[in-house]
Design a protein around this motif. Structure first.
Motif, PDB file in Angstrom:
ATOM      1  N   ASP A 137       0.762  -1.414  -0.223  1.00  0.00           N
ATOM      2  CA  ASP A 137      -0.116   0.064  -0.085  1.00  0.00           C
ATOM      3  C   ASP A 137       0.821   1.270  -0.063  1.00  0.00           C
ATOM      4  O   ASP A 137       0.339   2.363  -0.761  1.00  0.00           O
ATOM      5  CB  ASP A 137      -0.958   0.093   1.154  1.00  0.00           C
ATOM      6  CG  ASP A 137      -2.182  -0.892   0.882  1.00  0.00           C
ATOM      7  OD1 ASP A 137      -2.737  -0.991   0.026  1.00  0.00           O
ATOM      8  OD2 ASP A 137      -2.339  -1.816   1.908  1.00  0.00           O
ATOM      9  N   TYR A 138       1.800   1.343   0.933  1.00  0.00           N
ATOM     10  CA  TYR A 138       2.419   2.730   0.948  1.00  0.00           C
ATOM     11  C   TYR A 138       4.178   2.584   1.237  1.00  0.00           C
ATOM     12  O   TYR A 138       4.535   3.539   1.228  1.00  0.00           O
ATOM     13  CB  TYR A 138       1.935   3.580   1.942  1.00  0.00           C
ATOM     14  CG  TYR A 138       1.672   3.126   3.428  1.00  0.00           C
ATOM     15  CD1 TYR A 138       2.902   3.286   4.163  1.00  0.00           C
ATOM     16  CD2 TYR A 138       0.689   2.170   3.713  1.00  0.00           C
ATOM     17  CE1 TYR A 138       2.755   2.734   5.625  1.00  0.00           C
ATOM     18  CE2 TYR A 138       0.745   1.751   5.255  1.00  0.00           C
ATOM     19  CZ  TYR A 138       1.545   2.037   6.139  1.00  0.00           C
ATOM     20  OH  TYR A 138       1.831   1.396   7.429  1.00  0.00           O
ATOM     21  N   TYR A 139       4.474   1.140   1.630  1.00  0.00           N
ATOM     22  CA  TYR A 139       5.872   1.210   2.003  1.00  0.00           C
ATOM     23  C   TYR A 139       6.384  -0.158   1.552  1.00  0.00           C
ATOM     24  O   TYR A 139       6.035  -1.308   1.869  1.00  0.00           O
ATOM     25  CB  TYR A 139       6.156   1.136   3.521  1.00  0.00           C
ATOM     26  CG  TYR A 139       7.474   1.570   3.949  1.00  0.00           C
ATOM     27  CD1 TYR A 139       7.691   2.680   4.424  1.00  0.00           C
ATOM     28  CD2 TYR A 139       8.236   0.515   4.208  1.00  0.00           C
ATOM     29  CE1 TYR A 139       9.233   3.058   4.669  1.00  0.00           C
ATOM     30  CE2 TYR A 139       9.533   0.651   4.588  1.00  0.00           C
ATOM     31  CZ  TYR A 139      10.129   1.894   4.971  1.00  0.00           C
ATOM     32  OH  TYR A 139      11.138   1.846   5.213  1.00  0.00           O
ATOM     33  N   GLY A 140       7.467   0.203   0.515  1.00  0.00           N
ATOM     34  CA  GLY A 140       8.302  -1.011   0.204  1.00  0.00           C
ATOM     35  C   GLY A 140       7.252  -2.093  -0.933  1.00  0.00           C
ATOM     36  O   GLY A 140       7.739  -3.099  -1.076  1.00  0.00           O
ATOM     37  N   HIS A 141       6.586  -1.370  -1.540  1.00  0.00           N
ATOM     38  CA  HIS A 141       5.632  -2.004  -2.592  1.00  0.00           C
ATOM     39  C   HIS A 141       6.320  -1.983  -3.902  1.00  0.00           C
ATOM     40  O   HIS A 141       7.166  -1.072  -4.151  1.00  0.00           O
ATOM     41  CB  HIS A 141       4.114  -1.446  -2.617  1.00  0.00           C
ATOM     42  CG  HIS A 141       4.334  -0.063  -3.085  1.00  0.00           C
ATOM     43  ND1 HIS A 141       4.335   0.460  -4.311  1.00  0.00           N
ATOM     44  CD2 HIS A 141       3.964   1.052  -2.342  1.00  0.00           C
ATOM     45  CE1 HIS A 141       4.322   1.745  -4.627  1.00  0.00           C
ATOM     46  NE2 HIS A 141       3.938   2.200  -3.069  1.00  0.00           N
ATOM     47  N   ALA A 142       5.761  -2.632  -4.887  1.00  0.00           N
ATOM     48  CA  ALA A 142       6.407  -2.658  -6.400  1.00  0.00           C
ATOM     49  C   ALA A 142       5.594  -1.999  -7.349  1.00  0.00           C
ATOM     50  O   ALA A 142       6.100  -1.879  -8.369  1.00  0.00           O
ATOM     51  CB  ALA A 142       6.485  -4.085  -6.799  1.00  0.00           C
ATOM     52  N   SER A 198       6.561   5.662   0.401  1.00  0.00           N
ATOM     53  CA  SER A 198       7.101   6.420   1.399  1.00  0.00           C
ATOM     54  C   SER A 198       8.592   5.749   1.576  1.00  0.00           C
ATOM     55  O   SER A 198       9.454   6.532   2.147  1.00  0.00           O
ATOM     56  CB  SER A 198       6.504   6.358   2.688  1.00  0.00           C
ATOM     57  OG  SER A 198       4.860   6.920   2.505  1.00  0.00           O
ATOM     58  N   GLN A 199       8.943   4.591   1.326  1.00  0.00           N
ATOM     59  CA  GLN A 199      10.343   3.918   1.395  1.00  0.00           C
ATOM     60  C   GLN A 199      11.250   4.827   0.747  1.00  0.00           C
ATOM     61  O   GLN A 199      12.525   4.846   1.050  1.00  0.00           O
ATOM     62  CB  GLN A 199      10.090   2.471   1.055  1.00  0.00           C
ATOM     63  CG  GLN A 199      11.723   1.780   1.399  1.00  0.00           C
ATOM     64  CD  GLN A 199      11.528   0.329   0.506  1.00  0.00           C
ATOM     65  OE1 GLN A 199      11.661  -0.315   1.499  1.00  0.00           O
ATOM     66  NE2 GLN A 199      11.545   0.478  -0.564  1.00  0.00           N
ATOM     67  N   ASP A 200      10.819   5.426  -0.292  1.00  0.00           N
ATOM     68  CA  ASP A 200      11.736   6.055  -1.272  1.00  0.00           C
ATOM     69  C   ASP A 200      11.963   7.496  -0.956  1.00  0.00           C
ATOM     70  O   ASP A 200      12.547   8.463  -1.532  1.00  0.00           O
ATOM     71  CB  ASP A 200      11.467   5.971  -2.925  1.00  0.00           C
ATOM     72  CG  ASP A 200      11.377   4.579  -3.257  1.00  0.00           C
ATOM     73  OD1 ASP A 200      12.157   3.904  -2.600  1.00  0.00           O
ATOM     74  OD2 ASP A 200      10.362   4.266  -4.057  1.00  0.00           O
ATOM     75  N   ALA A 201      11.376   8.102  -0.044  1.00  0.00           N
ATOM     76  CA  ALA A 201      11.170   9.577   0.627  1.00  0.00           C
ATOM     77  C   ALA A 201      12.615  10.014   0.982  1.00  0.00           C
ATOM     78  O   ALA A 201      13.533   9.159   1.460  1.00  0.00           O
ATOM     79  CB  ALA A 201      10.406   9.886   1.831  1.00  0.00           C
ATOM     80  N   ALA A 202      12.992  11.195   0.379  1.00  0.00           N
ATOM     81  CA  ALA A 202      14.275  11.803   0.495  1.00  0.00           C
ATOM     82  C   ALA A 202      14.567  12.074   2.019  1.00  0.00           C
ATOM     83  O   ALA A 202      15.788  12.181   2.149  1.00  0.00           O
ATOM     84  CB  ALA A 202      14.265  13.145  -0.375  1.00  0.00           C
ATOM     85  N   TRP A 203      13.573  12.070   2.831  1.00  0.00           N
ATOM     86  CA  TRP A 203      13.867  12.228   4.159  1.00  0.00           C
ATOM     87  C   TRP A 203      14.231  11.144   5.163  1.00  0.00           C
ATOM     88  O   TRP A 203      14.585  11.253   6.073  1.00  0.00           O
ATOM     89  CB  TRP A 203      12.438  12.971   4.858  1.00  0.00           C
ATOM     90  CG  TRP A 203      11.976  14.053   4.308  1.00  0.00           C
ATOM     91  CD1 TRP A 203      12.400  15.434   5.233  1.00  0.00           C
ATOM     92  CD2 TRP A 203      11.691  14.764   3.074  1.00  0.00           C
ATOM     93  NE1 TRP A 203      12.094  16.475   4.153  1.00  0.00           N
ATOM     94  CE2 TRP A 203      11.488  16.193   2.895  1.00  0.00           C
ATOM     95  CE3 TRP A 203      10.926  14.017   2.121  1.00  0.00           C
ATOM     96  CZ2 TRP A 203      11.099  16.923   2.034  1.00  0.00           C
ATOM     97  CZ3 TRP A 203      10.581  14.638   0.984  1.00  0.00           C
ATOM     98  CH2 TRP A 203      10.459  16.064   0.934  1.00  0.00           C
ATOM     99  N   LEU A 204      14.365   9.955   4.258  1.00  0.00           N
ATOM    100  CA  LEU A 204      14.883   8.968   5.040  1.00  0.00           C
ATOM    101  C   LEU A 204      16.031   8.282   4.502  1.00  0.00           C
ATOM    102  O   LEU A 204      16.641   8.580   3.361  1.00  0.00           O
ATOM    103  CB  LEU A 204      13.900   7.630   4.720  1.00  0.00           C
ATOM    104  CG  LEU A 204      12.477   7.635   5.162  1.00  0.00           C
ATOM    105  CD1 LEU A 204      11.625   6.758   4.817  1.00  0.00           C
ATOM    106  CD2 LEU A 204      12.481   8.020   6.570  1.00  0.00           C
ATOM    107  N   VAL A 205      17.148   8.045   5.553  1.00  0.00           N
ATOM    108  CA  VAL A 205      18.501   7.536   5.210  1.00  0.00           C
ATOM    109  C   VAL A 205      18.241   6.217   4.726  1.00  0.00           C
ATOM    110  O   VAL A 205      17.752   5.202   5.354  1.00  0.00           O
ATOM    111  CB  VAL A 205      19.402   7.708   6.508  1.00  0.00           C
ATOM    112  CG1 VAL A 205      20.569   7.353   6.013  1.00  0.00           C
ATOM    113  CG2 VAL A 205      19.583   9.150   6.996  1.00  0.00           C
ATOM    114  N   GLN A 206      18.778   5.874   3.700  1.00  0.00           N
ATOM    115  CA  GLN A 206      18.671   4.479   3.109  1.00  0.00           C
ATOM    116  C   GLN A 206      19.935   3.993   3.328  1.00  0.00           C
ATOM    117  O   GLN A 206      21.051   3.801   2.924  1.00  0.00           O
ATOM    118  CB  GLN A 206      18.834   4.374   1.603  1.00  0.00           C
ATOM    119  CG  GLN A 206      17.430   5.381   0.915  1.00  0.00           C
ATOM    120  CD  GLN A 206      17.258   5.216  -0.467  1.00  0.00           C
ATOM    121  OE1 GLN A 206      18.003   4.837  -1.055  1.00  0.00           O
ATOM    122  NE2 GLN A 206      16.275   5.980  -0.969  1.00  0.00           N
ATOM    123  N   LEU A 207      19.621   3.137   4.495  1.00  0.00           N
ATOM    124  CA  LEU A 207      20.981   2.513   5.458  1.00  0.00           C
ATOM    125  C   LEU A 207      21.868   1.629   4.354  1.00  0.00           C
ATOM    126  O   LEU A 207      22.948   1.515   4.757  1.00  0.00           O
ATOM    127  CB  LEU A 207      20.558   1.862   6.621  1.00  0.00           C
ATOM    128  CG  LEU A 207      20.074   2.928   7.797  1.00  0.00           C
ATOM    129  CD1 LEU A 207      19.450   1.824   8.938  1.00  0.00           C
ATOM    130  CD2 LEU A 207      21.060   3.917   8.015  1.00  0.00           C
TER     131      LEU A 207
END
Ligand SMILES: [Zn+2]
Length: 336
Positions: A155-160, A166-175
């Protein structure tokens, strides 16, 4: 793996979350009605110095509420400016950490149109498939670690799917996708970026999500100029670079002007190229740095040009000095 890119401030006890207390110009009575409170908060923040399009502002609103079951609200503009508000005096049963995470996810685009379990319009922006989902419209008293982040990942996080993730938001550090980026600075100047996190008075290395696009600006010190970028950028205007393995830039600064001193031995003159000066028997002037200057030696009657000394060498009458530093040259004439 993601974690928020927190806005930190340097305190005597180290880097801490950047917190402040704001007093709004509105009265409590003006802020009590739920139908206008969020818009009022949202519109007030920029005027109070919190309008960055790079920041999602987490606001703990401690004013009176009319509706005890509206825990908070969150939204963003397309520019990136966003507000996640938590109404401290409402929802006494729900942990504020859950409300904060829920409203922040709203600012990061959850739950987007097109999501298969998006609630009907009255509760649009939420998921209705699981009461444990952090984005369910109704919160209970369970703690944050009991909540699920888009169970099913559809639905909103980590989908294809193609809709907002929201997983791709620039406000998140992609560890798992961190990339160091080095700016090498030579000479009198610094480099800043169009995004918070890079403000270098000298050579620096910062870390970014891979593929972040940075617009870099060279900031010469007074009396200096940017000579050129090198590495991932060229030229001497703005530098846009995509952070990737091996990507690095260098900025070369220099004093805007360097002095060129020309002397003459014997009888003759030296003329500089461009709107130049004539040196007979000696001259000195400031020239733009890193812009080559041509020198031409002309013997006086009864004399001949013999050779150069200093920054020029050889016996040809013409010479070019690169002006990469203060420069002096001398033309030597001998009797014919
Ligand atoms: Zn919500």
């Amino acid at each position: 793996m993601r974690t928020p890119r927190n806005d930190l401030t340097q305190l005597s006890c180290g880097a801490q979350l950047d917190l402040t207390v704001l007093r709004l110009p509105q009265t409590s009575a003006q802020l009590t009605p739920e139908d206008s409170r969020f818009v009022t908060l949202f519109n007030a923040l920029p005027g109070l110095g919190f309008g960055s399009t790079f920041t999602k502002h987490l606001v703990y609103f401690d004013g009176p509420v009319a509706q005890a079951d509206l825990c908070g609200q969150g939204a963003s503009l397309a520019s990136g400016f966003g507000v996640a508000a938590i109404y401290v005096q409402a929802c006494s049963g729900a942990p504020s950490s859950v409300i904060a995470a829920h409203e922040l996810l709203h600012t990061l685009g959850a739950v987007p149109r097109g999501a298969p379990h998006r609630c009907p319009d009255a509760q649009g922006g939420h998921t209705c498939d699981s009461a444990s989902d952090l984005m369910h419209p109704f919160l209970d008293a369970s703690p944050l670690d009991a909540k699920l982040l888009d169970p099913g990942r559809d639905d909103y996080y980590g989908h294809a799917a193609a809709f907002t993730d929201s997983q791709d938001a620039a406000w998140l550090v992609q560890l798992d996708r961190q990339q160091p980026f080095t700016v090498t600075i030579s000479g009198p100047g610094g480099v800043t970026a169009d995004m918070p996190g890079l403000d270098c008075a000298q050579s620096c290395t910062t870390t970014w999500n891979t593929s972040t696009r940075l617009g870099l600006t060279a900031v010469p010190r007074p009396g200096a100029k940017l000579v050129r970028w090198s590495g991932a950028c060229t030229g001497a205007s703005t530098c846009v670079v995509t952070v990737a393995p091996g990507a690095a830039v260098s900025a070369l600064f220099a004093p805007a002007l360097y002095r060129l001193t020309v002397g003459v031995s014997g009888q003759g003159a030296v003329r500089t190229s461009g709107p130049g000066i004539t040196c007979r028997p000696r001259c000195s002037a400031a020239f733009p740095s890193f812009v080559p200057v041509g020198l031409t030696a002309t013997a006086a009657k009864g004399w001949r040009f013999r050779s150069w000394t200093g920054a020029c060498r050889g016996t040809k009458r013409t010479c070019t000095v690169p002006m990469t530093a203060a420069t002096s040259a001398r033309a030597v004439f001998a009797r014919a």
